[in-house]
Design an enzyme around this catalytic site. Structure first.
Site, PDB file in Angstrom:
ATOM      1  CB  THR A 195      -0.795   0.053   1.300  1.00 17.64           C
ATOM      2  OG1 THR A 195      -1.979  -1.025   1.061  1.00 17.64           O
ATOM      3  CG2 THR A 195      -1.400   0.975   1.678  1.00 17.64           C
ATOM      4  N   GLY A 225     -11.092  -1.113   3.894  1.00 15.83           N
ATOM      5  CA  GLY A 225     -10.587  -0.841   4.500  1.00 15.83           C
ATOM      6  C   GLY A 225     -10.186  -0.135   4.918  1.00 15.83           C
ATOM      7  CG  ASP A 226      -6.437   1.138   6.983  1.00 19.86           C
ATOM      8  OD1 ASP A 226      -6.230   0.426   6.262  1.00 19.86           O
ATOM      9  OD2 ASP A 226      -5.341   1.689   7.634  1.00 19.86           O
ATOM     10  N   GLY A 247      -1.311  -1.437   6.542  1.00 17.67           N
ATOM     11  CA  GLY A 247      -1.445  -2.868   7.438  1.00 17.67           C
ATOM     12  C   GLY A 247      -2.704  -3.358   7.588  1.00 17.67           C
TER      13      GLY A 247
HETATM   14  N1  ASP Z   1      -4.501  -1.204   5.017  1.00 15.71           N
HETATM   15  C1  ASP Z   1      -4.429  -1.042   3.998  1.00 15.71           C
HETATM   16  C2  ASP Z   1      -5.927  -2.088   3.864  1.00 15.71           C
HETATM   17  O1  ASP Z   1      -6.066  -3.094   4.866  1.00 15.71           O
HETATM   18  C3  ASP Z   1      -4.014  -2.792   3.584  1.00 15.71           C
HETATM   19  C4  ASP Z   1      -1.698  -2.108   3.528  1.00 15.71           C
HETATM   20  O2  ASP Z   1      -1.961  -0.923   4.440  1.00 15.71           O
HETATM   21  O3  ASP Z   1      -1.147  -3.220   3.080  1.00 15.71           O
HETATM   22  O4  ASP Z   1      -7.122  -2.379   3.297  1.00 15.71           O
END
Ligand code: ASP
Length: 326
Positions: A195, A225-226, A247
């Protein structure tokens, strides 16, 4: 007569003090800080040298785009948008082209951006035909009264604003297809991360943050996601700091990670490092992710509880670093 002249003079002085700063922009202070990430995860330290150099070269190129904008007195908002656009066009990263696949083998993209000057923000989630989701997020912020657009509505808005539209197949890469196959067989989550995000403070003291992602490999269609959620994956406030997270999104949403770092600074007078440390090491479980952040005093932190986080930082003091592992 004399008294009247004195009164007029006083009035003029008050007028100048009150209104001139609004008419003439604040002077640039020559300082800036910019930080980037290309995802937290568990990248293999024994990866081929060429993969390692590809990552590091890409991080440097992205950082230089933002650095140049800030050096020339550009805004932190432009810097964080342009850096993330670069990553979205680079298929190495899980954002835009090269995003990870849903369980149905498609790409559903999320992005968000925030302006620390007035807390305005824009985000899109679940878009499948928008070449650069971060630029659509910026348009949501700049040109609509809303914060978050999802799916078809976001895509219609993109068409209306004239952003680059692509066929959904544009985003698909063989590497991500392989990762999905592996995930479906072994149910082991892909730990590359990838990401992307960027946070910057410009020469006018304005902080901005941005994040863009395809989410998690094998995610259920429609899962959010976040990254597109202000307060969870992205936050910026000129009075405290700016943050971009990466994450396991669900954990970052439950712990309101990005906003909480700002809140710890504002309400508990913590330093940026201590606030980030509290969230990353005391609130989140080990292996869940990391953040990049800058504060209003041009300090920065790149913190993660995974074994790797693709990351970089550049400052007006001459710091220029890109790294993968601890
Ligand atoms: N935070 C991102 C999500 O959960 C994924 C990532 O940061 O790798 O969609």
């Amino acid at each position: 007569m004399k008294i009247l002249t004195k009164k007029i003079c006083l009035f003029l002085i008050f007028f100048l003090i009150l209104f001139l700063p609004g008419v003439y922009p604040q002077q640039p202070n020559g300082k800036y800080t910019i930080v980037i990430h290309g995802g937290a995860g568990e990248l293999d330290p024994n990866m081929p040298e060429e993969t390692k150099s590809a990552y590091l070269n890409s991080l440097s190129a992205a950082l230089n785009i933002g650095k140049k904008i800030l050096e020339n007195g550009g805004s932190s908002l432009d810097a964080v948008e342009q850096v993330v656009r670069y990553f979205e066009d680079d298929s190495l990263f899980n954002a835009g082209k090269g995003a990870v696949f849903t369980s149905e083998g498609k790409c559903e993209l999320d992005a968000s951006i925030m302006n620390g000057k007035d807390l305005s923000s824009g985000a899109v989630t679940g878009v499948t035909i928008i070449k650069n989701p971060i630029s659509l997020a910026r348009l949501v912020m700049d040109k609509t009264p809303h914060v978050l657009f999802a799916g078809r509505g976001a895509e219609e808005l993109g068409k209306k604003f004239g952003v680059d539209i692509v066929d959904p197949s544009y985003f698909l890469t063989s590497q991500r297809r392989e990762q999905l196959k592996k995930y479906m067989k072994e149910k082991e989550i892909n730990k590359d991360g990838n990401t992307v995000g960027c946070v910057a403070i410009d020469q006018y003291g304005n902080i901005a943050a941005s994040t863009s992602t395809g989410g998690l490999t094998g995610k259920m269609p429609g899962r959010v996601g976040d990254s597109p959620l202000i307060n969870a994956g992205t936050y910026a406030n000129n009075n405290t700091c700016g943050v971009s997270a990466t994450g396991q999104g669900e954990l970052f949403i439950r712990n309101t990670v990005s906003f909480n770092i700002s809140a710890l600074i504002e309400y508990k007078n913590m330093t940026l490092d201590n606030a980030a440390n509290e969230m990353i090491f005391n609130r989140l479980p080990e292996g869940s992710g990391g953040i990049i952040a800058v504060d209003k005093n041009y300090n920065y932190t790149l913190m993660f509880n995974t074994s790797s986080m693709l990351r970089g930082a550049a400052t007006s003091d001459g710091i220029m670093e890109v790294k993968i592992w601890k």
